[in-house]
Design a protein around this motif. Structure first.
Motif, mmCIF file in Angstrom:
data_model
loop_
_atom_site.group_PDB
_atom_site.id
_atom_site.type_symbol
_atom_site.label_atom_id
_atom_site.label_comp_id
_atom_site.label_asym_id
_atom_site.label_seq_id
_atom_site.Cartn_x
_atom_site.Cartn_y
_atom_site.Cartn_z
ATOM 1 N N VAL A 68 0.843 -1.196 0.000
ATOM 2 C CA VAL A 68 0.000 0.000 0.000
ATOM 3 C C VAL A 68 0.877 1.246 0.000
ATOM 4 C CG1 VAL A 68 -1.626 1.342 1.397
ATOM 5 C CG2 VAL A 68 -2.012 -1.105 1.039
ATOM 6 N N GLU A 69 1.888 1.259 0.872
ATOM 7 C CA GLU A 69 2.800 2.403 0.938
ATOM 8 C C GLU A 69 3.588 2.565 -0.359
ATOM 9 O OE1 GLU A 69 3.287 4.982 3.060
ATOM 10 O OE2 GLU A 69 1.413 4.197 3.879
ATOM 11 N N ARG A 70 4.066 1.451 -0.907
ATOM 12 C CA ARG A 70 4.826 1.497 -2.165
ATOM 13 C C ARG A 70 3.971 2.098 -3.277
ATOM 14 N NH1 ARG A 70 5.458 -4.076 -4.766
ATOM 15 N NH2 ARG A 70 3.304 -3.552 -5.176
ATOM 16 N N ASP A 71 2.715 1.672 -3.354
ATOM 17 C CA ASP A 71 1.824 2.196 -4.395
ATOM 18 C C ASP A 71 1.525 3.675 -4.167
ATOM 19 O OD1 ASP A 71 1.874 -0.293 -5.513
ATOM 20 O OD2 ASP A 71 -0.145 -0.859 -4.872
ATOM 21 N N ARG A 108 2.495 9.241 -5.657
ATOM 22 C CA ARG A 108 3.017 10.547 -5.267
ATOM 23 C C ARG A 108 4.126 10.992 -6.217
ATOM 24 N NH1 ARG A 108 4.538 9.369 0.003
ATOM 25 N NH2 ARG A 108 2.367 9.015 0.421
ATOM 26 N N TRP A 109 5.005 10.068 -6.568
ATOM 27 C CA TRP A 109 6.109 10.348 -7.480
ATOM 28 C C TRP A 109 5.576 10.770 -8.856
ATOM 29 C CZ3 TRP A 109 7.738 7.444 -11.869
ATOM 30 C CH2 TRP A 109 8.980 7.806 -12.380
ATOM 31 N N VAL A 110 4.610 10.030 -9.369
ATOM 32 C CA VAL A 110 4.017 10.363 -10.671
ATOM 33 C C VAL A 110 3.345 11.729 -10.603
ATOM 34 C CG1 VAL A 110 2.195 9.727 -12.312
ATOM 35 C CG2 VAL A 110 3.744 7.975 -11.437
ATOM 36 N N ASN A 111 2.593 11.983 -9.546
ATOM 37 C CA ASN A 111 1.917 13.280 -9.407
ATOM 38 C C ASN A 111 2.916 14.435 -9.333
ATOM 39 O OD1 ASN A 111 -0.704 12.324 -9.587
ATOM 40 N ND2 ASN A 111 -0.855 11.952 -7.389
ATOM 41 N N ASN A 112 4.048 14.213 -8.662
ATOM 42 C CA ASN A 112 5.091 15.251 -8.596
ATOM 43 C C ASN A 112 5.674 15.533 -9.969
ATOM 44 O OD1 ASN A 112 4.868 15.726 -5.866
ATOM 45 N ND2 ASN A 112 6.486 14.301 -5.306
ATOM 46 N N ILE A 113 5.906 14.473 -10.743
ATOM 47 C CA ILE A 113 6.434 14.671 -12.100
ATOM 48 C C ILE A 113 5.436 15.454 -12.945
ATOM 49 C CG2 ILE A 113 6.989 13.479 -14.265
ATOM 50 C CD1 ILE A 113 8.351 11.336 -12.595
ATOM 51 N N ILE A 114 4.163 15.135 -12.824
ATOM 52 C CA ILE A 114 3.126 15.849 -13.579
ATOM 53 C C ILE A 114 3.090 17.314 -13.158
ATOM 54 C CG2 ILE A 114 0.624 16.058 -13.934
ATOM 55 C CD1 ILE A 114 0.549 12.932 -13.769
ATOM 56 N N ALA A 115 3.157 17.559 -11.847
ATOM 57 C CA ALA A 115 3.140 18.941 -11.353
ATOM 58 C C ALA A 115 4.360 19.713 -11.862
ATOM 59 C CB ALA A 115 3.096 18.952 -9.826
ATOM 60 N N GLU A 116 5.531 19.059 -11.848
ATOM 61 C CA GLU A 116 6.740 19.712 -12.358
ATOM 62 C C GLU A 116 6.610 20.030 -13.845
ATOM 63 O OE1 GLU A 116 10.104 17.224 -11.458
ATOM 64 O OE2 GLU A 116 9.766 17.375 -9.295
ATOM 65 N N GLU A 153 -4.580 -5.180 -13.454
ATOM 66 C CA GLU A 153 -3.689 -5.566 -12.350
ATOM 67 C C GLU A 153 -3.611 -4.463 -11.306
ATOM 68 O OE1 GLU A 153 1.054 -5.944 -11.839
ATOM 69 O OE2 GLU A 153 0.208 -7.093 -13.497
ATOM 70 N N ARG A 154 -3.510 -3.211 -11.740
ATOM 71 C CA ARG A 154 -3.442 -2.083 -10.816
ATOM 72 C C ARG A 154 -4.723 -1.980 -9.975
ATOM 73 N NH1 ARG A 154 0.840 0.978 -9.541
ATOM 74 N NH2 ARG A 154 -0.595 2.676 -9.303
ATOM 75 N N ARG A 155 -5.882 -2.181 -10.629
ATOM 76 C CA ARG A 155 -7.148 -2.115 -9.899
ATOM 77 C C ARG A 155 -7.238 -3.238 -8.864
ATOM 78 N NH1 ARG A 155 -9.277 -0.760 -15.026
ATOM 79 N NH2 ARG A 155 -9.812 -2.919 -15.391
ATOM 80 N N ALA A 156 -6.719 -4.413 -9.221
ATOM 81 C CA ALA A 156 -6.760 -5.552 -8.304
ATOM 82 C C ALA A 156 -5.895 -5.305 -7.080
ATOM 83 C CB ALA A 156 -6.301 -6.815 -9.032
ATOM 84 N N ARG A 157 -4.784 -4.567 -7.250
ATOM 85 C CA ARG A 157 -3.884 -4.274 -6.126
ATOM 86 C C ARG A 157 -4.444 -3.178 -5.235
ATOM 87 N NH1 ARG A 157 1.704 -2.764 -8.057
ATOM 88 N NH2 ARG A 157 1.054 -2.900 -10.182
ATOM 89 N N ALA A 158 -5.307 -2.335 -5.780
ATOM 90 C CA ALA A 158 -5.820 -1.180 -5.007
ATOM 91 C C ALA A 158 -6.794 -1.603 -3.938
ATOM 92 C CB ALA A 158 -6.484 -0.180 -5.932
#
Length: 118
Positions: A47-50, A55-63, A113-118
């Motif tokens: 959960v934390e890794r995801d 968060r990392w992806v959102n930061n790249i988008i914001a940048e 796969e992403r939805r299944a992990r969420a």
């Protein structure tokens, strides 16, 4: 009467067996208790890794948005960048053996796969 537990069998290297037995003994727990705790900890880790990945992806988008506001690209620059990215994607897919007909399926499987992990 329903069983409240099931036996799970799997193979691990002897060094891991020894380590698990030592940890269980040190913590005065059974190997089963230790395994259940490992699963709970791993679940929290995922959960934390995801969250960190998101968060990392959102930061790249914001940048990228901030950069675009500061230095907007011309239409010609956007078209050149689009062409560059298309060529890069084609080269990567060729290197990985991905055919154009496979792309939609791969995206669908990844999202599922992403939805299944969420």
């Amino acid at each position: 009467m329903n069983k409240t537990a099931q036996t799970l069998g799997f193979s691990v290297p002897p060094a891991i067996v020894k380590e698990v037995e030592t940890m269980a003994r040190q913590e005065h727990r059974t190997k089963s208790e230790l395994f259940r705790e490992m699963v709970r900890v791993y679940r929290r880790y995922r959960v934390e890794r995801d969250r960190d990945e998101l968060r990392w992806v959102n930061n790249i988008i914001a940048e990228a948005k901030a950069e675009e506001e500061k230095n907007p690209m011309t239409v010609e620059e956007l078209l050149a960048e689009s062409d560059r990215l298309a060529k890069y994607g084609a080269a990567q897919s060729k290197k990985l053996g991905i055919k154009p007909k496979d792309v939609a399926r791969i995206i669908h499987e990844y999202r599922k796969e992403r939805r299944a992990r969420a």
